[in-house]
Design an enzyme around this catalytic site. Structure first.
Site, PDB file in Angstrom:
ATOM      1  N   GLY A 320       0.884  -1.111  -0.035  1.00 33.27           N
ATOM      2  CA  GLY A 320       0.083   0.002   0.035  1.00 33.27           C
ATOM      3  C   GLY A 320       0.842   1.462  -0.099  1.00 33.27           C
ATOM      4  O   GLY A 320       0.542   2.374  -0.878  1.00 33.27           O
ATOM      5  N   TRP A 323       2.220   1.623  -3.497  1.00 36.09           N
ATOM      6  CA  TRP A 323       1.262   2.313  -4.494  1.00 36.09           C
ATOM      7  C   TRP A 323       1.339   3.782  -4.376  1.00 36.09           C
ATOM      8  O   TRP A 323       1.174   4.404  -5.604  1.00 36.09           O
ATOM      9  CB  TRP A 323      -0.027   1.598  -3.998  1.00 36.09           C
ATOM     10  CG  TRP A 323      -1.104   2.191  -4.928  1.00 36.09           C
ATOM     11  CD1 TRP A 323      -1.665   1.665  -6.148  1.00 36.09           C
ATOM     12  CD2 TRP A 323      -1.979   3.307  -4.326  1.00 36.09           C
ATOM     13  NE1 TRP A 323      -2.815   2.562  -6.545  1.00 36.09           N
ATOM     14  CE2 TRP A 323      -2.895   3.689  -5.549  1.00 36.09           C
ATOM     15  CE3 TRP A 323      -2.027   4.122  -3.483  1.00 36.09           C
ATOM     16  CZ2 TRP A 323      -3.827   4.371  -5.567  1.00 36.09           C
ATOM     17  CZ3 TRP A 323      -3.021   5.203  -3.578  1.00 36.09           C
ATOM     18  CH2 TRP A 323      -3.897   5.567  -4.453  1.00 36.09           C
ATOM     19  N   HIS A 324       1.570   4.466  -3.219  1.00 37.51           N
ATOM     20  CA  HIS A 324       1.403   5.919  -3.284  1.00 37.51           C
ATOM     21  C   HIS A 324       2.533   6.453  -3.910  1.00 37.51           C
ATOM     22  O   HIS A 324       2.386   7.671  -4.395  1.00 37.51           O
ATOM     23  CB  HIS A 324       1.452   6.414  -1.640  1.00 37.51           C
ATOM     24  CG  HIS A 324       0.103   6.019  -0.940  1.00 37.51           C
ATOM     25  ND1 HIS A 324      -0.249   4.967  -0.514  1.00 37.51           N
ATOM     26  CD2 HIS A 324      -0.954   6.849  -0.974  1.00 37.51           C
ATOM     27  CE1 HIS A 324      -1.517   5.156  -0.080  1.00 37.51           C
ATOM     28  NE2 HIS A 324      -1.984   6.313  -0.021  1.00 37.51           N
ATOM     29  N   GLY A 325       3.630   5.736  -4.247  1.00 40.16           N
ATOM     30  CA  GLY A 325       4.806   6.526  -4.792  1.00 40.16           C
ATOM     31  C   GLY A 325       5.828   5.771  -5.147  1.00 40.16           C
ATOM     32  O   GLY A 325       6.130   4.609  -4.249  1.00 40.16           O
ATOM     33  N   PHE A 503       0.263  10.190  -7.428  1.00 41.31           N
ATOM     34  CA  PHE A 503       0.218   8.888  -6.893  1.00 41.31           C
ATOM     35  C   PHE A 503      -0.435   7.791  -7.847  1.00 41.31           C
ATOM     36  O   PHE A 503      -0.379   6.780  -7.673  1.00 41.31           O
ATOM     37  CB  PHE A 503      -0.250   8.678  -5.487  1.00 41.31           C
ATOM     38  CG  PHE A 503       0.172   9.715  -4.485  1.00 41.31           C
ATOM     39  CD1 PHE A 503       1.585   9.572  -4.702  1.00 41.31           C
ATOM     40  CD2 PHE A 503      -0.486  10.224  -3.675  1.00 41.31           C
ATOM     41  CE1 PHE A 503       2.176  10.723  -3.749  1.00 41.31           C
ATOM     42  CE2 PHE A 503       0.191  11.178  -2.717  1.00 41.31           C
ATOM     43  CZ  PHE A 503       1.534  11.259  -2.675  1.00 41.31           C
TER      44      PHE A 503
END
Length: 503
Positions: A320, A323-325, A503
């Site tokens: 997770g 996934w953001h960056g 993102f």
């Protein structure tokens, strides 16, 4: 094209809205759906037209695989699902993570590698996750076969295309394909919610960013922030991120309602959380739902004992974060929250049925739980925002006083007269009382007051003491919304992107 841009507010939205409702009654709404699909593709292509080719290939490939899954035996469908998920992740990995992989290999090997510039297609994380979820549901027998037009509309519907909410086909498709009539009340609610979200974005995070950015910039340059600077920068970013992303979500949900579509709530006052688990039930709710249903539970969830549960939870949070960056700081941020959640699980299990457990649900105990949770979240946001681990560590040191305590020069002399000596060196921010009040006031608004979803949609219900402020078709609400809209338009001199767009 940004929701907070003049071209969107005064050209795109009025034209698309008018055309949609004029076409709604023709051919069972088919032309209205095609109109909104064409508008959504135009909205996407406005940013970077070549990205439309990437989106188109993704749509065609996933649609074909979904149809093949419906037509094949369970064994063949399993391999088709694997092919589809691998294809989606490969596309996402190439555009979003190639640079990270190459940079990491360069660091490990000490060599010189280069892949050139890779332009990240807008919203690739969001439309990829939506399509993976659809393929998994098709494999589970929970999906349905839609026409290509309707499938494309589900994925590209412009209010949620760029940064969510991440929606399920089963909650969207019945709405998109239903015969609808113009509902003035729903449109008014949606427009109100859109204006509130627009006000959040333009009037709050865009102003508080001026206090967060200098602190993080100086930390990146190697200048260690002292206690006051570090906390003001961290709290300013904490407010900026919340109001920016929740403002976007409000606008997306409000736009959906203006077209007769109800999206799920994406924020439920997360800074009001009293445990870290409660925070993740309130923050970016649709992403948390996706990670739980399509990653944590398939990994085994909590069905295989505490050790396996811990591994599943940590894996979910690490991915997770990734996934953001495309940066190791994001992975570390996910890992930090994974550690928070594991500590919370162990602690909660250890105190079940004790007096301490009861004491932590009321009064001072509940306030202490909130404070610990909020401070943990703020420390996490430092890692989320910092460009490097070094700058994050510098800010953390500042927040615990290891970089010293400095006050504005105007206060040093006054304190010296009463025997308190502080460094008089210049601060990064050199804040005034008004700045302190502004930053702390934003935190208080996020933590104490009802959120816009409660105000307008009553989802979740308003607390009893605040029900007088619930939205209703009334003159005070109309005047208040109009004042916000006018104020926003007057402040649209420099349009800024939403933080989650990268993102």
């Amino acid at each position: 094209m940004l929701f907070n841009s003049h071209i969107f507010l005064f050209a795109f939205l009025p034209v698309v809205f008018t055309g949609f409702w004029l076409l709604t009654g023709k051919a069972d709404g088919t032309w209205a759906r095609r109109w909104i699909l064409a508008a959504s593709l135009f909205f996407f292509a406005w940013w970077h037209p070549p990205d439309l080719l990437v989106l188109g290939c993704s749509l065609v490939g996933n649609f074909l695989i979904s149809r093949l899954i419906f037509a094949r035996s369970p064994r063949s469908a399993h391999w088709l699902l694997a092919l589809g998920v691998a294809g989606n992740l490969s596309l996402l990995g190439y555009f979003k993570y190639t640079t990270l992989v190459v940079a990491t290999a360069h660091w490990l090997a000490g060599g010189s590698f280069s892949v050139g510039d890779i332009v990240l297609p807008l919203a690739i994380s969001f439309f990829t996750f939506n399509q993976i979820a659809y393929l998994v549901d098709c494999h589970r027998g929970e999906g349905a076969s839609y026409s290509f037009d309707d499938y494309c509309l589900f994925i590209t519907f412009f209010p949620h295309l760029i940064a969510g909410p991440i929606v399920h086909h089963r909650e969207m498709m019945p709405q998109l394909t239903a015969t609808r009539r113009f509902d003035a009340m729903m449109v008014a609610q949606g427009a109100t919610l859109f204006v509130l979200g627009l006000g959040k974005k333009v009037l709050l995070p865009d102003t508080v960013a001026r206090y967060a950015t200098p602190v993080f910039l100086q930390a990146n340059l190697g200048n260690a922030p002292t206690l006051l600077d570090a906390w003001l920068g961290a709290l300013a970013y904490t407010s900026q991120l919340y109001f920016d992303f929740s403002g976007y979500s409000d606008m997306a949900i409000g736009l959906g309602m203006m077209f007769g579509i109800v999206f799920p709530v994406n924020f439920a006052s997360p800074y009001r959380a009293t445990t870290i688990a409660d925070f993740w039930r309130r923050w970016h709710i649709t992403l948390s739902r996706f990670l739980r249903e399509y990653l944590y539970i398939p990994l085994g969830g909590n069905r295989s004992g505490p050790t396996r549960t811990s591994i599943n939870l940590m894996t979910t949070m690490l991915l997770g974060g990734l996934w953001h960056g495309a940066g190791w700081t994001f992975v570390a941020w996910g890992g930090l929250h994974g550690c928070y959640l594991l500590i919370h699980q162990r602690f909660s299990a250890a105190i079940i049925g004790t007096r301490l457990a009861a004491a932590l649900t009321r009064g001072p105990g509940l306030v202490a739980c909130w404070a610990i949770t909020f401070i943990g979240v703020v420390f996490g946001w430092v890692l989320f925002r910092a460009d490097t681990f070094t700058s994050a560590m510098s800010l953390w040191k500042g927040m615990v006083g290891m970089n010293g305590i400095a006050l504005p020069e105007r206060h040093v002399a006054a304190l010296a007269r009463v025997g308190l000596e502080f460094s008089a060196r210049p601060l990064i921010l050199n804040p005034s009382v008004e700045v302190l009040a502004w930053i702390l006031g934003l935190v208080a608004i996020a933590a104490l007051l009802p959120n816009s979803q409660q105000l307008v949609r009553h989802a979740p219900p308003m607390p009893t003491w605040a029900r007088w402020a619930e939205w209703r078709p009334s003159l005070p609400w109309a005047l208040g919304t109009s004042c916000i809209a006018i104020t926003v338009v007057l402040h649209l001199t420099q349009v800024s992107e939403f933080l989650y767009f990268k993102f």
